[in-house]
Motif scaffolding. Structure first.
Motif, PDB file in Angstrom:
ATOM      1  N   ILE A  31       0.839  -1.212   0.000  1.00  0.00           N
ATOM      2  CA  ILE A  31       0.000   0.000   0.000  1.00  0.00           C
ATOM      3  C   ILE A  31       0.866   1.251   0.000  1.00  0.00           C
ATOM      4  CG2 ILE A  31      -1.754   1.335   1.231  1.00  0.00           C
ATOM      5  CD1 ILE A  31      -2.903  -1.311   2.245  1.00  0.00           C
ATOM      6  N   THR A  32       1.967   1.237   0.747  1.00  0.00           N
ATOM      7  CA  THR A  32       2.845   2.409   0.772  1.00  0.00           C
ATOM      8  C   THR A  32       3.418   2.687  -0.614  1.00  0.00           C
ATOM      9  OG1 THR A  32       3.392   2.037   3.100  1.00  0.00           O
ATOM     10  CG2 THR A  32       4.910   3.413   1.823  1.00  0.00           C
ATOM     11  N   LEU A  33       3.898   1.657  -1.280  1.00  0.00           N
ATOM     12  CA  LEU A  33       4.431   1.844  -2.632  1.00  0.00           C
ATOM     13  C   LEU A  33       3.323   2.323  -3.582  1.00  0.00           C
ATOM     14  CD1 LEU A  33       6.725   1.683  -4.644  1.00  0.00           C
ATOM     15  CD2 LEU A  33       6.211  -0.750  -4.944  1.00  0.00           C
ATOM     16  N   ALA A  34       2.157   1.718  -3.493  1.00  0.00           N
ATOM     17  CA  ALA A  34       1.031   2.134  -4.341  1.00  0.00           C
ATOM     18  C   ALA A  34       0.639   3.581  -4.043  1.00  0.00           C
ATOM     19  CB  ALA A  34      -0.155   1.193  -4.128  1.00  0.00           C
ATOM     20  N   TRP A  35       0.680   3.978  -2.776  1.00  0.00           N
ATOM     21  CA  TRP A  35       0.358   5.343  -2.357  1.00  0.00           C
ATOM     22  C   TRP A  35       1.342   6.339  -2.972  1.00  0.00           C
ATOM     23  CZ3 TRP A  35       3.264   8.265   1.405  1.00  0.00           C
ATOM     24  CH2 TRP A  35       2.631   9.410   1.886  1.00  0.00           C
ATOM     25  N   ILE A  36       2.628   6.007  -2.929  1.00  0.00           N
ATOM     26  CA  ILE A  36       3.656   6.881  -3.508  1.00  0.00           C
ATOM     27  C   ILE A  36       3.423   7.033  -5.015  1.00  0.00           C
ATOM     28  CG2 ILE A  36       6.132   7.027  -4.053  1.00  0.00           C
ATOM     29  CD1 ILE A  36       6.590   5.651  -1.266  1.00  0.00           C
ATOM     30  N   ILE A  37       3.174   5.917  -5.685  1.00  0.00           N
ATOM     31  CA  ILE A  37       2.950   5.947  -7.133  1.00  0.00           C
ATOM     32  C   ILE A  37       1.689   6.723  -7.459  1.00  0.00           C
ATOM     33  CG2 ILE A  37       2.429   4.516  -9.157  1.00  0.00           C
ATOM     34  CD1 ILE A  37       4.236   2.328  -7.811  1.00  0.00           C
ATOM     35  N   ALA A  38       0.601   6.467  -6.728  1.00  0.00           N
ATOM     36  CA  ALA A  38      -0.685   7.135  -7.002  1.00  0.00           C
ATOM     37  C   ALA A  38      -0.579   8.641  -6.779  1.00  0.00           C
ATOM     38  CB  ALA A  38      -1.785   6.539  -6.128  1.00  0.00           C
ATOM     39  N   ARG A  39       0.149   9.056  -5.762  1.00  0.00           N
ATOM     40  CA  ARG A  39       0.317  10.498  -5.509  1.00  0.00           C
ATOM     41  C   ARG A  39       1.169  11.160  -6.593  1.00  0.00           C
ATOM     42  NH1 ARG A  39      -0.747  12.378  -0.092  1.00  0.00           N
ATOM     43  NH2 ARG A  39       0.963  13.847  -0.334  1.00  0.00           N
ATOM     44  N   ALA A  40       2.102  10.406  -7.155  1.00  0.00           N
ATOM     45  CA  ALA A  40       2.983  10.958  -8.177  1.00  0.00           C
ATOM     46  C   ALA A  40       2.317  11.037  -9.540  1.00  0.00           C
ATOM     47  CB  ALA A  40       4.266  10.120  -8.273  1.00  0.00           C
ATOM     48  N   ASP A  41       1.557   9.987  -9.902  1.00  0.00           N
ATOM     49  CA  ASP A  41       0.999   9.936 -11.256  1.00  0.00           C
ATOM     50  C   ASP A  41      -0.113   8.894 -11.320  1.00  0.00           C
ATOM     51  OD1 ASP A  41       0.600   9.177 -14.042  1.00  0.00           O
ATOM     52  OD2 ASP A  41       2.461  10.244 -14.486  1.00  0.00           O
ATOM     53  N   HIS A  42      -1.336   9.361 -11.496  1.00  0.00           N
ATOM     54  CA  HIS A  42      -2.486   8.453 -11.531  1.00  0.00           C
ATOM     55  C   HIS A  42      -2.384   7.450 -12.679  1.00  0.00           C
ATOM     56  CE1 HIS A  42      -5.515  10.759  -8.820  1.00  0.00           C
ATOM     57  NE2 HIS A  42      -4.278  10.871  -8.371  1.00  0.00           N
ATOM     58  N   GLY A  43      -1.859   7.864 -13.812  1.00  0.00           N
ATOM     59  CA  GLY A  43      -1.701   6.961 -14.947  1.00  0.00           C
ATOM     60  C   GLY A  43      -0.723   5.838 -14.642  1.00  0.00           C
ATOM     61  N   LEU A  44       0.387   6.182 -13.983  1.00  0.00           N
ATOM     62  CA  LEU A  44       1.354   5.152 -13.592  1.00  0.00           C
ATOM     63  C   LEU A  44       0.748   4.181 -12.589  1.00  0.00           C
ATOM     64  CD1 LEU A  44       4.839   6.857 -13.216  1.00  0.00           C
ATOM     65  CD2 LEU A  44       4.129   5.127 -14.854  1.00  0.00           C
ATOM     66  N   ALA A  45      -0.105   4.672 -11.696  1.00  0.00           N
ATOM     67  CA  ALA A  45      -0.758   3.788 -10.726  1.00  0.00           C
ATOM     68  C   ALA A  45      -1.611   2.752 -11.448  1.00  0.00           C
ATOM     69  CB  ALA A  45      -1.606   4.596  -9.755  1.00  0.00           C
ATOM     70  N   SER A  46      -2.242   3.176 -12.504  1.00  0.00           N
ATOM     71  CA  SER A  46      -3.045   2.248 -13.297  1.00  0.00           C
ATOM     72  C   SER A  46      -2.163   1.206 -13.973  1.00  0.00           C
ATOM     73  CB  SER A  46      -3.844   3.020 -14.340  1.00  0.00           C
ATOM     74  OG  SER A  46      -4.543   2.135 -15.173  1.00  0.00           O
ATOM     75  N   ILE A  47      -1.057   1.652 -14.563  1.00  0.00           N
ATOM     76  CA  ILE A  47      -0.168   0.749 -15.302  1.00  0.00           C
ATOM     77  C   ILE A  47       0.609  -0.164 -14.361  1.00  0.00           C
ATOM     78  CG2 ILE A  47       1.897   0.664 -16.766  1.00  0.00           C
ATOM     79  CD1 ILE A  47       0.844   3.331 -18.009  1.00  0.00           C
ATOM     80  N   LEU A  48       1.249   0.403 -13.335  1.00  0.00           N
ATOM     81  CA  LEU A  48       2.134  -0.369 -12.472  1.00  0.00           C
ATOM     82  C   LEU A  48       1.407  -1.194 -11.418  1.00  0.00           C
ATOM     83  CD1 LEU A  48       4.973   2.251 -11.891  1.00  0.00           C
ATOM     84  CD2 LEU A  48       4.877   0.423 -13.596  1.00  0.00           C
ATOM     85  N   CYS A  49       0.252  -0.693 -10.952  1.00  0.00           N
ATOM     86  CA  CYS A  49      -0.461  -1.370  -9.859  1.00  0.00           C
ATOM     87  C   CYS A  49      -1.780  -1.993 -10.298  1.00  0.00           C
ATOM     88  CB  CYS A  49      -0.745  -0.382  -8.733  1.00  0.00           C
ATOM     89  SG  CYS A  49       0.704   0.452  -8.084  1.00  0.00           S
ATOM     90  N   GLY A  50      -2.239  -1.667 -11.491  1.00  0.00           N
ATOM     91  CA  GLY A  50      -3.530  -2.176 -11.940  1.00  0.00           C
ATOM     92  C   GLY A  50      -4.699  -1.474 -11.264  1.00  0.00           C
ATOM     93  N   MET A  51      -4.490  -0.232 -10.816  1.00  0.00           N
ATOM     94  CA  MET A  51      -5.535   0.515 -10.109  1.00  0.00           C
ATOM     95  C   MET A  51      -6.548   1.109 -11.075  1.00  0.00           C
ATOM     96  SD  MET A  51      -3.950   2.839  -7.120  1.00  0.00           S
ATOM     97  CE  MET A  51      -2.628   2.204  -6.144  1.00  0.00           C
ATOM     98  N   VAL A  52      -7.819   1.024 -10.686  1.00  0.00           N
ATOM     99  CA  VAL A  52      -8.850   1.747 -11.412  1.00  0.00           C
ATOM    100  C   VAL A  52      -8.841   3.177 -10.879  1.00  0.00           C
ATOM    101  CG1 VAL A  52     -10.250  -0.317 -11.874  1.00  0.00           C
ATOM    102  CG2 VAL A  52     -10.680   1.029  -9.805  1.00  0.00           C
TER     103      VAL A  52
END
Length: 172
Positions: A84-105
């Motif tokens: 979750i911490t890694l996903a949080w860092i990615i999501a705060r930095a770039d929503h598009g990357l969160a989708s690509i790297l984490c599979g987040m909707v």
């Protein structure tokens, strides 16, 4: 995950149980290459916006975990916290990357990026049973990933430090 492949203590997820020989054959260098894949290898229902709303509302009713727990509660909580911490860092930095790297909707990206450290701790402690191996339902993905990781690299992927150094040199 390699420890799960070597253990007979608990049933392993299909991505591991169907590729035991590959998992067990990875040396340290191959395990490091497997871990350095540019996508998150664990999943916390990043495609399930309703689950994230439920989990963040601190409701007393426990929802059934999406997959059997393959890790001990202590290990699962720590992995959940790190994931979750890694996903949080990615999501705060770039929503598009969160989708690509984490599979987040997108709805989950918004929720995860708005978390604070205390909420991350609480989610890890209370909901670690929902942590699962990403692509667990695709043993063929893992077979390909492990075969590639087990072979000698053709090209070394540059580190962030190396890329930063090259960028600095090109500025002068």
């Amino acid at each position: 995950m390699a420890q799960l492949a070597r253990s007979d203590a608990a049933p392993a997820p299909p991505a591991i149980s169907r590729n035991l020989a590959l998992w067990r054959g990875l040396d340290r260098s191959a395990r490091e290459r497997a871990a350095n894949q540019p996508v998150l290898l664990l999943d916390v229902r990043f495609s399930d916006a309703m689950w994230w709303r439920w989990a963040c509302e601190r409701r007393p009713l426990e929802r059934k975990p999406g997959a059997q727990g393959y890790f001990s509660p202590r290990v699962a909580a720590e992995l959940m916290r790190e994931t979750i911490t890694l996903a949080w860092i990615i999501a705060r930095a770039d929503h598009g990357l969160a989708s690509i790297l984490c599979g987040m909707v997108p709805a989950v990206t918004r929720v995860v990026s708005s978390l604070d450290p205390a909420q991350i701790e609480q989610l890890a402690d209370q909901h670690h049973r929902h942590l699962r191996l990403r692509f667990d339902d695709l043993p063929s993905y893992w077979r390909m990933h492990l075969k590639i990781s087990g072979s000698k690299p053709i090209l070394e992927v540059p580190t962030v430090e190396t890329l930063s150094e090259i960028r600095q040199q090109s500025l002068f």
